[in-house]
Scaffold this motif. Structure first.
Motif, PDB file in Angstrom:
ATOM      1  N   ILE A 109     -12.611  12.712 -31.270  1.00 28.61           N
ATOM      2  CA  ILE A 109     -12.272  11.498 -32.026  1.00 28.61           C
ATOM      3  C   ILE A 109     -10.782  11.462 -32.332  1.00 28.61           C
ATOM      4  O   ILE A 109     -10.130  10.427 -32.191  1.00 28.61           O
ATOM      5  CB  ILE A 109     -13.143  11.383 -33.291  1.00 28.61           C
ATOM      6  CG1 ILE A 109     -14.574  11.058 -32.867  1.00 28.61           C
ATOM      7  CG2 ILE A 109     -12.597  10.331 -34.255  1.00 28.61           C
ATOM      8  CD1 ILE A 109     -15.592  11.120 -33.958  1.00 28.61           C
ATOM      9  N   SER A 110     -10.225  12.583 -32.709  1.00 29.57           N
ATOM     10  CA  SER A 110      -8.789  12.662 -32.984  1.00 29.57           C
ATOM     11  C   SER A 110      -7.972  12.336 -31.742  1.00 29.57           C
ATOM     12  O   SER A 110      -6.960  11.636 -31.814  1.00 29.57           O
ATOM     13  CB  SER A 110      -8.448  14.054 -33.504  1.00 29.57           C
ATOM     14  OG  SER A 110      -7.080  14.157 -33.760  1.00 29.57           O
ATOM     15  N   THR A 111      -8.403  12.822 -30.596  1.00 29.21           N
ATOM     16  CA  THR A 111      -7.687  12.590 -29.342  1.00 29.21           C
ATOM     17  C   THR A 111      -7.750  11.124 -28.926  1.00 29.21           C
ATOM     18  O   THR A 111      -6.764  10.566 -28.456  1.00 29.21           O
ATOM     19  CB  THR A 111      -8.265  13.484 -28.224  1.00 29.21           C
ATOM     20  OG1 THR A 111      -8.106  14.858 -28.600  1.00 29.21           O
ATOM     21  CG2 THR A 111      -7.582  13.250 -26.894  1.00 29.21           C
ATOM     22  N   ASP A 168     -12.205  17.977 -21.517  1.00 24.78           N
ATOM     23  CA  ASP A 168     -11.342  18.712 -22.439  1.00 24.78           C
ATOM     24  C   ASP A 168     -11.057  17.755 -23.588  1.00 24.78           C
ATOM     25  O   ASP A 168     -10.285  16.797 -23.430  1.00 24.78           O
ATOM     26  CB  ASP A 168     -10.060  19.146 -21.748  1.00 24.78           C
ATOM     27  CG  ASP A 168      -9.147  19.960 -22.656  1.00 24.78           C
ATOM     28  OD1 ASP A 168      -9.351  19.948 -23.896  1.00 24.78           O
ATOM     29  OD2 ASP A 168      -8.223  20.597 -22.129  1.00 24.78           O
ATOM     30  N   ALA A 169     -11.676  17.970 -24.738  1.00 27.68           N
ATOM     31  CA  ALA A 169     -11.575  17.052 -25.877  1.00 27.68           C
ATOM     32  C   ALA A 169     -10.150  16.969 -26.423  1.00 27.68           C
ATOM     33  O   ALA A 169      -9.827  16.036 -27.151  1.00 27.68           O
ATOM     34  CB  ALA A 169     -12.535  17.480 -26.983  1.00 27.68           C
ATOM     35  N   ARG A 170      -9.285  17.906 -26.049  1.00 24.90           N
ATOM     36  CA  ARG A 170      -7.893  17.903 -26.517  1.00 24.90           C
ATOM     37  C   ARG A 170      -6.986  17.048 -25.655  1.00 24.90           C
ATOM     38  O   ARG A 170      -5.884  16.688 -26.057  1.00 24.90           O
ATOM     39  CB  ARG A 170      -7.335  19.336 -26.534  1.00 24.90           C
ATOM     40  CG  ARG A 170      -8.155  20.299 -27.370  1.00 24.90           C
ATOM     41  CD  ARG A 170      -7.822  21.716 -27.015  1.00 24.90           C
ATOM     42  NE  ARG A 170      -8.166  21.938 -25.605  1.00 24.90           N
ATOM     43  CZ  ARG A 170      -8.041  23.087 -24.963  1.00 24.90           C
ATOM     44  NH1 ARG A 170      -7.561  24.136 -25.593  1.00 24.90           N
ATOM     45  NH2 ARG A 170      -8.372  23.198 -23.693  1.00 24.90           N
ATOM     46  N   HIS A 211      -6.258  12.094 -21.302  1.00 22.43           N
ATOM     47  CA  HIS A 211      -6.753  11.602 -20.013  1.00 22.43           C
ATOM     48  C   HIS A 211      -8.205  12.028 -19.780  1.00 22.43           C
ATOM     49  O   HIS A 211      -9.040  11.225 -19.378  1.00 22.43           O
ATOM     50  CB  HIS A 211      -5.858  12.090 -18.867  1.00 22.43           C
ATOM     51  CG  HIS A 211      -6.332  11.668 -17.519  1.00 22.43           C
ATOM     52  ND1 HIS A 211      -6.240  10.372 -17.074  1.00 22.43           N
ATOM     53  CD2 HIS A 211      -6.936  12.368 -16.530  1.00 22.43           C
ATOM     54  CE1 HIS A 211      -6.760  10.284 -15.864  1.00 22.43           C
ATOM     55  NE2 HIS A 211      -7.187  11.489 -15.517  1.00 22.43           N
ATOM     56  N   SER A 212      -8.501  13.276 -20.047  1.00 19.28           N
ATOM     57  CA  SER A 212      -9.857  13.779 -19.871  1.00 19.28           C
ATOM     58  C   SER A 212     -10.822  13.060 -20.814  1.00 19.28           C
ATOM     59  O   SER A 212     -11.899  12.615 -20.412  1.00 19.28           O
ATOM     60  CB  SER A 212      -9.892  15.288 -20.127  1.00 19.28           C
ATOM     61  OG  SER A 212     -11.176  15.808 -19.940  1.00 19.28           O
ATOM     62  N   HIS A 215     -14.272   5.259 -19.942  1.00 25.63           N
ATOM     63  CA  HIS A 215     -14.371   4.544 -18.668  1.00 25.63           C
ATOM     64  C   HIS A 215     -15.788   4.637 -18.093  1.00 25.63           C
ATOM     65  O   HIS A 215     -16.319   3.652 -17.578  1.00 25.63           O
ATOM     66  CB  HIS A 215     -13.352   5.083 -17.660  1.00 25.63           C
ATOM     67  CG  HIS A 215     -11.935   4.800 -18.025  1.00 25.63           C
ATOM     68  ND1 HIS A 215     -11.417   3.531 -18.139  1.00 25.63           N
ATOM     69  CD2 HIS A 215     -10.906   5.634 -18.326  1.00 25.63           C
ATOM     70  CE1 HIS A 215     -10.147   3.579 -18.480  1.00 25.63           C
ATOM     71  NE2 HIS A 215      -9.814   4.858 -18.611  1.00 25.63           N
ATOM     72  N   THR A 216     -16.372   5.816 -18.193  1.00 25.28           N
ATOM     73  CA  THR A 216     -17.730   6.008 -17.663  1.00 25.28           C
ATOM     74  C   THR A 216     -18.743   5.190 -18.457  1.00 25.28           C
ATOM     75  O   THR A 216     -19.596   4.510 -17.868  1.00 25.28           O
ATOM     76  CB  THR A 216     -18.106   7.508 -17.676  1.00 25.28           C
ATOM     77  OG1 THR A 216     -17.098   8.239 -16.960  1.00 25.28           O
ATOM     78  CG2 THR A 216     -19.461   7.737 -17.045  1.00 25.28           C
TER      79      THR A 216
END
Length: 177
Positions: A20-22, A156-158, A161-162, A168-169
């Protein structure tokens, strides 16, 4: 303004608060407190973490992270209604809590509620592909028991882009539903 809800659920330490932070475009509201028991980390979520993303000029997506433990079902009730999407985080490296995963799927009922669902495996940066593949198969078998068709991806929750891959999915799934 149209507002949609994305629930981020999963086991302790899977990365819900971090995700959520990311993703959030605002300073997220986080409800972490020092854990009174050994859960493998110092702090844990004790309420609802909240962030927000503007999808376009007229559409906001609220990001709601809730603790995965049963004692927080009253928070699950608040979040589960009218979801745009459901993200279940599974932490690689620990023995997955299959009973908890099953309870979360039963409670949030993505098939019955026609909610776009995705499972993201976290903490697998240095994992061997065969081990992640085995965990993915285990997760898919549980999804199958619930009749849920959902992609299982590594995240990678950090990493922005990941993490954005999740959005997007889910957006693609929602377009086809």
């Amino acid at each position: 303004m149209d507002c949609h809800k994305l629930a981020v659920i999963g086991e302790v330490g899977a990365g819900k608060t971090q995700l959520i932070s990311t993703l959030s475009e605002i300073k997220p509201f986080e409800t972490e407190a020092e854990s009174s028991i050994d859960i493998g980390k110092q702090y844990t979520t004790v309420g609802i973490d909240y962030g927000r993303i503007m999808l376009d000029e007229k559409t906001a997506l609220g990001l709601y992270g809730v603790p995965g433990q049963d004692r927080y079902q009253f928070l699950w009730e608040f979040v589960k209604e009218s979801l745009w999407g459901l993200v279940v985080l599974v932490k690689y490296g620990d023995i997955p809590d299959i009973d908890n995963f099953d309870k979360l799927l039963t409670f949030f009922s993505p098939k019955q509620n026609k909610t776009a669902c995705l499972v993201a495996i976290t903490h697998c940066d240095d994992a061997q592909e065969s081990e992640v593949s085995a965990l993915t198969q285990e997760v898919q078998s549980i999804l199958s028991i619930h009749g849920v068709m959902a992609p299982v991806i590594n995240v990678d929750a950090r990493d922005k882009h990941s993490a954005t891959t999740i959005l997007h999915t889910l957006n693609a799934i929602n377009r086809f539903n």
